[in-house]
Design a protein around this motif. Structure first.
Motif, PDB file in Angstrom:
ATOM      1  N   HIS A 130       0.864  -1.181   0.000  1.00  0.00           N
ATOM      2  CA  HIS A 130       0.000   0.000   0.000  1.00  0.00           C
ATOM      3  C   HIS A 130       0.904   1.236   0.000  1.00  0.00           C
ATOM      4  CE1 HIS A 130      -2.799   3.074   1.527  1.00  0.00           C
ATOM      5  NE2 HIS A 130      -3.721   2.342   0.927  1.00  0.00           N
ATOM      6  N   PRO A 131       0.504   2.310  -0.690  1.00  0.00           N
ATOM      7  CA  PRO A 131       1.359   3.515  -0.745  1.00  0.00           C
ATOM      8  C   PRO A 131       1.808   4.014   0.618  1.00  0.00           C
ATOM      9  CG  PRO A 131      -0.433   3.712  -2.319  1.00  0.00           C
ATOM     10  CD  PRO A 131      -0.687   2.450  -1.542  1.00  0.00           C
ATOM     11  N   ARG A 132       0.947   3.931   1.625  1.00  0.00           N
ATOM     12  CA  ARG A 132       1.342   4.390   2.966  1.00  0.00           C
ATOM     13  C   ARG A 132       2.503   3.565   3.499  1.00  0.00           C
ATOM     14  NH1 ARG A 132       1.215   2.515   7.740  1.00  0.00           N
ATOM     15  NH2 ARG A 132      -0.032   0.712   7.102  1.00  0.00           N
ATOM     16  N   LYS A 133       2.391   2.250   3.369  1.00  0.00           N
ATOM     17  CA  LYS A 133       3.440   1.377   3.886  1.00  0.00           C
ATOM     18  C   LYS A 133       4.731   1.541   3.097  1.00  0.00           C
ATOM     19  CE  LYS A 133       2.324  -2.504   5.684  1.00  0.00           C
ATOM     20  NZ  LYS A 133       1.840  -3.891   5.921  1.00  0.00           N
ATOM     21  N   GLU A 134       4.613   1.732   1.784  1.00  0.00           N
ATOM     22  CA  GLU A 134       5.820   1.912   0.980  1.00  0.00           C
ATOM     23  C   GLU A 134       6.508   3.227   1.330  1.00  0.00           C
ATOM     24  OE1 GLU A 134       7.361   1.636  -3.653  1.00  0.00           O
ATOM     25  OE2 GLU A 134       5.347   0.949  -3.109  1.00  0.00           O
ATOM     26  N   ARG A 135       5.728   4.269   1.622  1.00  0.00           N
ATOM     27  CA  ARG A 135       6.337   5.532   2.051  1.00  0.00           C
ATOM     28  C   ARG A 135       7.067   5.350   3.372  1.00  0.00           C
ATOM     29  NH1 ARG A 135       1.419   7.787   0.231  1.00  0.00           N
ATOM     30  NH2 ARG A 135       0.609   7.793   2.357  1.00  0.00           N
ATOM     31  N   GLU A 136       6.474   4.624   4.303  1.00  0.00           N
ATOM     32  CA  GLU A 136       7.105   4.405   5.602  1.00  0.00           C
ATOM     33  C   GLU A 136       8.399   3.598   5.464  1.00  0.00           C
ATOM     34  OE1 GLU A 136       4.280   2.516   8.119  1.00  0.00           O
ATOM     35  OE2 GLU A 136       3.109   4.340   8.480  1.00  0.00           O
ATOM     36  N   ARG A 137       8.359   2.550   4.650  1.00  0.00           N
ATOM     37  CA  ARG A 137       9.525   1.676   4.495  1.00  0.00           C
ATOM     38  C   ARG A 137      10.568   2.297   3.592  1.00  0.00           C
ATOM     39  NH1 ARG A 137       7.825  -4.318   3.822  1.00  0.00           N
ATOM     40  NH2 ARG A 137       7.296  -3.877   6.006  1.00  0.00           N
ATOM     41  N   GLY A 138      10.112   3.078   2.626  1.00  0.00           N
ATOM     42  CA  GLY A 138      11.034   3.707   1.686  1.00  0.00           C
ATOM     43  C   GLY A 138      11.192   2.952   0.398  1.00  0.00           C
ATOM     44  N   TYR A 139      10.642   1.751   0.323  1.00  0.00           N
ATOM     45  CA  TYR A 139      10.742   0.926  -0.880  1.00  0.00           C
ATOM     46  C   TYR A 139       9.825  -0.275  -0.715  1.00  0.00           C
ATOM     47  CZ  TYR A 139      13.980  -1.315   2.408  1.00  0.00           C
ATOM     48  OH  TYR A 139      14.526  -1.872   3.534  1.00  0.00           O
ATOM     49  N   ASN A 140       9.623  -0.972  -1.825  1.00  0.00           N
ATOM     50  CA  ASN A 140       8.889  -2.233  -1.812  1.00  0.00           C
ATOM     51  C   ASN A 140       9.919  -3.355  -1.949  1.00  0.00           C
ATOM     52  OD1 ASN A 140       7.362  -4.509  -2.272  1.00  0.00           O
ATOM     53  ND2 ASN A 140       6.393  -3.765  -4.144  1.00  0.00           N
ATOM     54  N   GLN A 141      10.085  -4.167  -0.915  1.00  0.00           N
ATOM     55  CA  GLN A 141      11.110  -5.207  -0.940  1.00  0.00           C
ATOM     56  C   GLN A 141      10.857  -6.218  -2.059  1.00  0.00           C
ATOM     57  OE1 GLN A 141       8.914  -4.902   1.532  1.00  0.00           O
ATOM     58  NE2 GLN A 141       7.804  -6.856   1.560  1.00  0.00           N
ATOM     59  N   GLY A 142       9.575  -6.444  -2.399  1.00  0.00           N
ATOM     60  CA  GLY A 142       9.268  -7.355  -3.494  1.00  0.00           C
ATOM     61  C   GLY A 142       9.791  -6.851  -4.821  1.00  0.00           C
ATOM     62  N   ALA A 143       9.707  -5.540  -5.034  1.00  0.00           N
ATOM     63  CA  ALA A 143      10.217  -4.950  -6.274  1.00  0.00           C
ATOM     64  C   ALA A 143      11.735  -5.057  -6.340  1.00  0.00           C
ATOM     65  CB  ALA A 143       9.784  -3.487  -6.371  1.00  0.00           C
ATOM     66  N   LEU A 144      12.410  -4.858  -5.212  1.00  0.00           N
ATOM     67  CA  LEU A 144      13.866  -4.958  -5.190  1.00  0.00           C
ATOM     68  C   LEU A 144      14.322  -6.395  -5.461  1.00  0.00           C
ATOM     69  CD1 LEU A 144      14.701  -2.700  -2.103  1.00  0.00           C
ATOM     70  CD2 LEU A 144      14.709  -2.095  -4.532  1.00  0.00           C
ATOM     71  N   ILE A 145      13.606  -7.358  -4.911  1.00  0.00           N
ATOM     72  CA  ILE A 145      13.931  -8.764  -5.170  1.00  0.00           C
ATOM     73  C   ILE A 145      13.669  -9.093  -6.635  1.00  0.00           C
ATOM     74  CG2 ILE A 145      13.246 -11.143  -4.647  1.00  0.00           C
ATOM     75  CD1 ILE A 145      12.740 -10.173  -1.742  1.00  0.00           C
ATOM     76  N   ALA A 146      12.576  -8.570  -7.185  1.00  0.00           N
ATOM     77  CA  ALA A 146      12.261  -8.801  -8.599  1.00  0.00           C
ATOM     78  C   ALA A 146      13.359  -8.234  -9.506  1.00  0.00           C
ATOM     79  CB  ALA A 146      10.912  -8.177  -8.943  1.00  0.00           C
ATOM     80  N   GLU A 147      13.890  -7.064  -9.155  1.00  0.00           N
ATOM     81  CA  GLU A 147      14.966  -6.469  -9.950  1.00  0.00           C
ATOM     82  C   GLU A 147      16.207  -7.346  -9.945  1.00  0.00           C
ATOM     83  OE1 GLU A 147      15.423  -2.622  -8.246  1.00  0.00           O
ATOM     84  OE2 GLU A 147      13.507  -1.868  -9.036  1.00  0.00           O
ATOM     85  N   ARG A 148      16.534  -7.919  -8.793  1.00  0.00           N
ATOM     86  CA  ARG A 148      17.685  -8.822  -8.717  1.00  0.00           C
ATOM     87  C   ARG A 148      17.434 -10.078  -9.554  1.00  0.00           C
ATOM     88  NH1 ARG A 148      22.277  -7.150  -5.550  1.00  0.00           N
ATOM     89  NH2 ARG A 148      21.686  -5.007  -5.016  1.00  0.00           N
TER      90      ARG A 148
END
Length: 244
Positions: A136-154
């Motif tokens: 959710h946008p709120r959670k992504e703002r709090e975390r600073g990133y989406n860990q799933g997207a970073l794993i997908a990029e790798r």
């Protein structure tokens, strides 16, 4: 910065500030990983066949005929096949927790190395469109990133063959953490929690793979898969870093 200079800077930094294992907090030396020591790296539980074709969890012992997997029983998957790199325990769990809860982006190097070493995972994802499970946008703002997207990029980098990451989904409901809920409650909480991203286009001819950090009950991934199916995806699979 050139590769040679990057390696030099990294080497000097390791001498001044020796890397520490995220699991046992001991020093890391010659383990093949930057943030796991030799002893903890040996405890990584890589998944290899035979395993469940829906969630990727391994089957133990002799396998004859079709086996029912207790980890995804009753899921009714909207995707074709699920793969996972490791069981989420010990050092693998420590890497995910560091990434999700401590903003430890540096552990992505080790997560990527585990994805590279996982049996058949790179070949499975080669040439596919990798779709991260959205926060959710709120959670992504709090975390600073989406860990799933970073794993997908790798994973895209490792898989090659034109594999790419596309954020085709959005999270429309700000649900509470699902970690303490059973499968039935998760499924109810996640109903209609995802939607197709604005201006997203699904091609029936492409191979799509949903990517997330963890497969627990499969409820989140399946909710996302239903959205992609309804939008026209015919060739849809799932990959997670860990299972557990």
């Amino acid at each position: 910065m050139s590769l040679v200079l990057t390696q030099l800077v990294s080497g000097v930094a390791d001498v001044i500030f020796p890397p520490v294992c995220v699991e046992c907090r001991g020093l890391v030396e010659d383990s093949g990983y930057r943030h796991l020591c030799v002893r903890c790296a040996a405890q990584l539980a890589f998944v290899s066949p035979p395993c469940c074709t829906t969630c990727g969890h391994p089957f133990y012992g002799e396998v004859q005929g079709e086996r029912l997997c207790p980890h995804c029983e009753g899921l009714a998957p909207a995707f074709r096949e699920g793969r996972t790199a490791v069981l989420l325990k010990g050092p693998a769990r420590a890497l995910v927790h560091e990434l999700k809860y401590h903003r430890a982006l540096h552990v992505l190097d080790d997560i990527g190395e585990i994805l590279r070493r996982a049996s058949g995972l790179a070949e499975f994802a080669r040439g596919a469109v990798l779709v991260p499970v959205p926060l959710h946008p709120r959670k992504e703002r709090e975390r600073g990133y989406n860990q799933g997207a970073l794993i997908a990029e790798r994973l895209a980098r490792i898989a090659g063959g034109g594999a790419c990451v596309q954020p085709l989904l959005r999270r429309t409901v700000d649900t509470v953490s699902q970690t303490t809920f059973d499968r039935r409650t998760r499924r109810q909480n996640l109903k209609n929690a995802f939607a197709l991203a604005r201006h997203a286009v699904i091609s029936p001819s492409l191979h799509y793979i949903l990517v997330d950090d963890v497969f627990t009950t499969g409820s989140t991934l399946n909710s996302c898969a239903l959205v992609l199916r309804r939008a026209g995806s015919l060739n849809l699979d799932v990959v997670t870093f860990g299972h557990g």
